[in-house]
Design a protein around this motif. Structure first.
Motif, PDB file in Angstrom:
ATOM      1  N   ALA A   1      -1.781   1.012   7.568  1.00 34.90           N
ATOM      2  CA  ALA A   1      -2.007   1.216   6.145  1.00 34.90           C
ATOM      3  C   ALA A   1      -1.679   2.653   5.761  1.00 34.90           C
ATOM      4  CB  ALA A   1      -3.460   0.887   5.799  1.00 34.90           C
ATOM      5  N   GLY A   2      -2.188   3.603   6.559  1.00 36.26           N
ATOM      6  CA  GLY A   2      -1.950   5.005   6.274  1.00 36.26           C
ATOM      7  C   GLY A   2      -0.466   5.345   6.325  1.00 36.26           C
ATOM      8  N   LEU A   3       0.210   4.877   7.365  1.00 41.63           N
ATOM      9  CA  LEU A   3       1.611   5.237   7.546  1.00 41.63           C
ATOM     10  C   LEU A   3       2.501   4.631   6.466  1.00 41.63           C
ATOM     11  CD1 LEU A   3       1.685   4.916  11.427  1.00 41.63           C
ATOM     12  CD2 LEU A   3       2.007   7.000  10.089  1.00 41.63           C
ATOM     13  N   ILE A   4       2.245   3.357   6.134  1.00 40.80           N
ATOM     14  CA  ILE A   4       3.068   2.745   5.085  1.00 40.80           C
ATOM     15  C   ILE A   4       2.847   3.480   3.777  1.00 40.80           C
ATOM     16  CG2 ILE A   4       3.434   0.672   3.715  1.00 40.80           C
ATOM     17  CD1 ILE A   4       2.670  -0.944   6.213  1.00 40.80           C
ATOM     18  N   ALA A   5       1.581   3.762   3.463  1.00 41.23           N
ATOM     19  CA  ALA A   5       1.286   4.468   2.217  1.00 41.23           C
ATOM     20  C   ALA A   5       1.946   5.839   2.217  1.00 41.23           C
ATOM     21  CB  ALA A   5      -0.225   4.594   2.040  1.00 41.23           C
ATOM     22  N   TRP A   6       1.960   6.476   3.385  1.00 42.68           N
ATOM     23  CA  TRP A   6       2.560   7.814   3.478  1.00 42.68           C
ATOM     24  C   TRP A   6       4.044   7.740   3.193  1.00 42.68           C
ATOM     25  CZ3 TRP A   6       5.307   9.540   8.264  1.00 42.68           C
ATOM     26  CH2 TRP A   6       5.830  10.835   8.115  1.00 42.68           C
ATOM     27  N   ARG A   7       4.738   6.786   3.833  1.00 37.76           N
ATOM     28  CA  ARG A   7       6.179   6.680   3.658  1.00 37.76           C
ATOM     29  C   ARG A   7       6.508   6.288   2.221  1.00 37.76           C
ATOM     30  NH1 ARG A   7       8.430   9.878   5.468  1.00 37.76           N
ATOM     31  NH2 ARG A   7      10.282   8.897   4.661  1.00 37.76           N
ATOM     32  N   VAL A   8       5.709   5.442   1.653  1.00 32.91           N
ATOM     33  CA  VAL A   8       6.063   4.893   0.345  1.00 32.91           C
ATOM     34  C   VAL A   8       5.581   5.778  -0.791  1.00 32.91           C
ATOM     35  CG1 VAL A   8       5.691   2.956  -1.208  1.00 32.91           C
ATOM     36  CG2 VAL A   8       6.138   2.530   1.184  1.00 32.91           C
ATOM     37  N   ALA A   9       4.391   6.347  -0.639  1.00 32.05           N
ATOM     38  CA  ALA A   9       3.797   6.991  -1.814  1.00 32.05           C
ATOM     39  C   ALA A   9       3.255   8.395  -1.556  1.00 32.05           C
ATOM     40  CB  ALA A   9       2.682   6.111  -2.357  1.00 32.05           C
ATOM     41  N   GLY A  10       3.422   8.933  -0.349  1.00 33.68           N
ATOM     42  CA  GLY A  10       3.022  10.308  -0.131  1.00 33.68           C
ATOM     43  C   GLY A  10       1.699  10.469   0.585  1.00 33.68           C
ATOM     44  N   VAL A  11       1.391  11.736   0.895  1.00 37.03           N
ATOM     45  CA  VAL A  11       0.273  12.048   1.783  1.00 37.03           C
ATOM     46  C   VAL A  11      -1.081  11.677   1.165  1.00 37.03           C
ATOM     47  CG1 VAL A  11      -0.918  13.891   2.995  1.00 37.03           C
ATOM     48  CG2 VAL A  11       1.567  13.886   2.866  1.00 37.03           C
ATOM     49  N   ARG A  12      -1.232  11.960  -0.139  1.00 37.83           N
ATOM     50  CA  ARG A  12      -2.554  11.736  -0.740  1.00 37.83           C
ATOM     51  C   ARG A  12      -2.945  10.256  -0.708  1.00 37.83           C
ATOM     52  NH1 ARG A  12      -3.584  14.680  -6.299  1.00 37.83           N
ATOM     53  NH2 ARG A  12      -5.352  13.253  -6.211  1.00 37.83           N
TER      54      ARG A  12
END
Lengths: 637, 320
Positions: free
Chosen positions: A105-116
């Motif tokens: 979840a964290g990694l996909i969100a990071w790649r798609v929408a950024g660190v926050r």
């Protein structure tokens, strides 16, 4: 299910005399009619009783579903395919383990929408585990993945057809409208009759609910493509297919992603409702907690739903605005995948696939104590302002009763006349005709009185929502800090399953129509606040500055500059308030609202297809009528 | 990851269609996607919304899992749809049924897809109740003939000018509308719409020691929390409730029944035998229900506590 897609264009104002003649005519005609034609409720001779045919349809399904080829060779395979896909996703999620899923979840969100957003996503999944809801969360997630995939595929296909052909578009629009306004409870029963209770029925009901926004937005995106670009592509010799793949679809990217986003949100809002027909997962926990009147436990299962919704929404929003170089993106994805595999393997070897039980945090008890305290101290006997129970009684006696009795006392044709006149005021002959026809259909269905009862509740709820919503929105538009504080609160209220706040609402307002109105207000308020705030903010700063330099006070600025300029947004807010309030009429039925909402719940609980479907259809007609009466459209030349 | 997941399920779906495309698909042989891995014996029980039924299921589940080595799934569903699910094999057993003659005729007598599972050992009774503090202050309220005298005190915003008779979930068996009409009472039936709403409202009334009249049923844990006294209606006689429109008598005392899916009853092995033997008392069920609803124990914990203390009772249920 909030962001509305199309902003209604506003009709230029007509001279007052011309605008009000339909209303004036109605006012004159009604008393005359009462004198000559008599009054009263919809005549029984003009209504059709559907209980016979619907009852025999339901009997036929029950008698034939184990043997008829339609069920064996068609529905059976659909059902099996759904079970198999959900099982595949569920087993995959379990195999990856909690650490793996959280990292993913964290990694996909990071790649798609950024660190926050990534930090938020990781934290959200950790909270699901902490609340002791890991396995139900995975069950709901598996169901959602399959339901959303199916909705996006189905909605995309329908949208493609509607986007490319005008005829399909016209034919599809009323179908999509109906699918969205028809309360989910009303079609749970037919779905259950065919598929039996369980995951297949839940997935299909979710798809019916979540596919329309995808179809609508896909069609919108395709139809809005810049004709210049298409012309250029055509002149370069591109075939129809090439034009679609290389020009139209990429141009519609924004709408397509918004469609996916909306599908996800709609699907999640079905998670709890689908638990009524055995969907399992988080919704089931909420529903079970309800049986033992345990708000804390319901909240513990409701929070993961809220978190899933917020995380998915933010990620999808990030995807819409995201960009960046291709090579860097690929490197990032590879890195993310590598980290994910590492984490999943680590979890596997440490034999920690399920969330450790010692890490649970029990929130049920403190929450229950807080709710008890609140209801004990606010229910009645508060000095000066009176308790919530007294307000509820006052509201029922002074607002709900007169409105309902007034509506029911009007002769049926006068109601039709009034609806037509109102629709004509804001729309065209055609919308007026639709509104009157919808109202007439309610009479023909034989649920006239119940519908007017529901209508009175809807009107009262909309009025309260608008008063509160505009007040909050004005404050939020004035101060950025206020808006920032409000955002998470609005998110929570918008995505929190209504089953969770059912008990507190009854504890505060007692059983009856007042708590039904309160539940509707809680649900519709966020969208109204959002749209209004945006509208007030969007007012041209130059106009405000000009007003200020002329010495206008804050109040004058608001009344004479901001509100008139934000008129389209305000009208949209009214329309949304109506639609959303109507969407929770069923929830009102669960707390004593009676009327149509209760009928739908009754139909499902008693397996009575006629009562449930007819009440559902009446809610659709009410929705259609209210939408036409509140949505201004430009007069066609 | 997401696309991979989607691909996996798309591939799985396609594979399935390819595999079974030409055969018939029997929906009654379908397992839940959340069921345990192949090889474990699984029993699915219907879990009804009221806590007494949750207590049955919790204890049955605990014993099936810990004594007989089954895995138990529960599905929460309303009463009438539960019959439907039972006939389709989506659930294997309903442990507490309050009497659904229409469904019984259709599925047990005509289609033979559901088999009787015997008495639960608990007797259920529906009736009209007033709080005991009110009944003690006004002893004559417990006869229906005197109810009209108190209609004024039982008025609420929802009941208009009449007294309020609070009814609950639409899924429950009720003749109250007909009763009020046929007994010519100055009351209006107000449907709370769900049991949760009804209980919350009763608790609020009780907190303030306000009088109320409500449809309620025994056994129910709320009696321990809010003591209530039954209002005597005209006595029940066999067949007096045959025509739902003309009912003018009290509700019967119903020995609650168990029902099993016909296939399961035959081939369910030890689990089916155990569920047929499962038979306890109103008091025992109430004990477990109270632990769940009032002490807020999880159903598993409550069942464990009861099982620890009552070994002699449940030993007799286990098939030899």
């Amino acid at each position: 299910m909030t962001a509305t897609v199309t902003t209604a264009p506003v009709r230029p104002r007509l001279p007052a005399a011309l605008t009000f003649w339909p209303l004036a005519a109605a006012v004159v005609l009604v008393p005359l009619g009462v004198l000559f034609a008599g009054g009263g409720s919809w005549p029984a001779s003009l209504s059709v009783d559907l209980s016979g045919p619907l009852g025999s349809a339901s009997d036929w399904i029950i008698d034939h579903r184990d043997s008829h080829p339609l069920f064996l060779y068609f529905f059976g395979h659909i059902s099996n395919a759904v079970v198999l896909s959900v099982r595949a996703v569920y087993l995959l999620l379990l195999a990856v383990g909690w650490a793996g899923v959280t990292a993913a979840a964290g990694l996909i969100a990071w790649r798609v929408a950024g660190v926050r957003v990534a930090l938020g996503a990781t934290a959200a999944f950790a909270v699901c585990g902490l609340l002791g809801m890991w396995v139900p969360t995975m069950q709901t997630l598996a169901l959602m993945v399959v339901a959303v995939a199916a909705s996006v595929a189905l909605g995309g296909l329908l949208g493609l057809a509607a986007g490319l052909s005008d005829r399909t578009y016209r034919a599809l629009r009323p179908v999509l409208d109906t699918m969205q306004v028809l309360p989910a409870f009303a079609y749970l029963l037919p779905v259950v009759l065919v598929f039996g209770i369980g995951v297949p029925a839940a997935v299909l009901a979710t798809v019916v609910y979540a596919a329309p926004p995808m179809a609508r937005l896909t069609a919108l995106g395709l139809r809005a493509a810049d004709p210049g670009v298409l012309e250029a592509a055509a002149s370069l010799g591109a075939t129809g297919r090439q034009r679609l793949l290389t020009a139209r679809l990429p141009l519609a990217r924004k709408e397509l992603l918004l469609g996916v986003n909306q599908s996800i949100m709609m699907a999640l809002s079905m998670a709890v409702i689908a638990s009524v027909i055995g969907a399992g997962g988080l919704g089931d926990r909420v529903y079970q907690a309800l049986a033992s009147v345990d708000v804390g436990a319901a909240l513990a299962a409701g929070i993961p739903i809220v978190l899933l919704a917020v995380v998915l929404d933010r990620t999808a929003t990030g995807a819409r605005s995201g960009g960046g170089g291709r090579a860097a993106a690929r490197r990032g994805w590879t890195g993310a995948a590598a980290v994910l595999v590492l984490v999943a393997l680590a979890g596997r070897f440490a034999d920690r696939l399920t969330w450790p039980e010692s890490w649970h945090v029990d929130i049920a008890e403190p929450v229950n104590r807080a709710v008890d305290w609140m209801t004990a101290h606010l229910y009645s006997g508060v000095p000066v302002i009176g308790g919530t129970a007294d307000w509820a009684a006052g509201f029922t006696g002074w607002v709900l009763d007169p409105v309902r009795d007034g509506l029911q006392a009007l002769p049926w044709w006068a109601v039709l006349l009034l609806v037509g006149a109102l629709a004509l005021l804001v729309g065209t002959w055609r919308t007026a005709l639709t509104a009157v026809a919808a109202m007439g259909a309610i009479g023909v269905l034989g649920v006239w009185d119940a519908s007017l009862d529901t209508l009175s509740q809807v009107l009262a709820a909309v009025a309260v929502t608008l008063v509160l919503g505009f007040g909050i929105a004005v404050a939020a538009a004035r101060s950025a800090r206020c808006e920032r504080c409000l955002r998470p609160v609005l998110d929570v209220f918008q995505t929190m399953p209504q089953f969770v706040y059912l008990i507190p609402v009854v504890a505060l307002f007692g059983v009856g129509r007042a708590p039904a109105v309160a539940a509707a207000v809680v649900y519709a308020l966020p969208a109204v606040v959002r749209i209004t705030t945006q509208g007030l903010r969007g007012v041209d700063p130059v106009a405000l500055e000009a007003a200020r330099s002329l010495g206008a006070t804050g109040w004058q600025q608001l009344r004479q500059v901001q509100l008139p300029l934000a008129r389209p947004a305000l009208l949209l807010a009214v329309n949304q308030a109506v639609v959303l309030v109507l969407a929770v009429v069923i929830i009102g039925g669960l707390v004593g609202g009676g009327a149509l909402g209760y009928d739908v719940v009754f139909g499902l609980a008693q397996g009575d297809l006629a009562t449930g479907l007819v009440a559902g259809a009446a809610i659709v007609c009410l929705g259609l009528m209210l939408d036409r009466v509140t949505q201004p459209v430009r007069k066609e030349a | 990851m997401r696309t991979a997941r989607t691909t996996v399920c798309a591939a799985a779906a396609l594979g399935l269609v390819a595999l079974t495309g030409c055969g018939a698909a029997d929906m009654t042989k379908q397992a839940s996607p959340y069921a345990a891995a192949q090889g474990t014996k699984t029993v699915t029980l219907s879990l009804q919304s009221w806590v007494g039924a949750q207590a049955n299921v919790a204890v049955a589940k605990y014993l099936l899992e810990h004594e007989l080595g089954y895995r138990v799934d529960t599905v929460q569903v309303d009463e009438v749809p539960a019959w439907d699910a039972l006939s389709q094999g989506r659930v294997d057993a309903i442990l507490e049924d309050w009497g659904h003659p229409e469904q019984e005729k259709r599925y047990v007598t005509d289609k033979k897809t559901i088999a009787r599972g015997g008495n639960l050992g608990v007797t259920g009774h529906i009736g009209w109740f007033v709080p005991t503090y009110f009944a003690e202050a006004h002893p004559d309220v417990t006869d229906w003939k005197n109810l009209d005298k108190y209609a004024g005190r039982l008025r609420t915003a929802e009941s208009g000018g009449k007294g309020q008779l609070l009814d609950g979930s639409p899924s429950y068996v009720t003749n109250d509308k007909a009763l009020v009409e046929n007994l010519d009472l100055d009351y209006k039936v107000v449907f709370a719409g769900s049991e949760a709403a009804q209980i919350t409202q009763i608790k609020q009334f009780a907190k303030e020691k306000k009088p109320f009249l409500t449809y309620w049923y025994k056994p129910q844990w709320l009696f321990e929390k809010v003591p209530m006294t039954e209002v005597k209606l005209p006595p029940y006689k066999e067949g007096c409730d045959a025509d739902p429109k003309k009912v003018a008598c009290a509700y019967p005392h119903t020995p609650l029944q168990k029902y099993l899916n016909a296939d399961f009853a035959e081939k369910g092995g030890k689990a089916a035998a155990f569920l047929k033997n499962f038979r306890w008392t109103t008091e025992a069920q109430n004990d477990v229900a109270l632990m769940i609803a009032e002490q807020k124990l999880s159903p598993e914990a409550a069942a464990e506590k009861w099982v620890r203390a009552n070994e002699s009772t449940w030993r007799a249920w286990l098939p030899s």
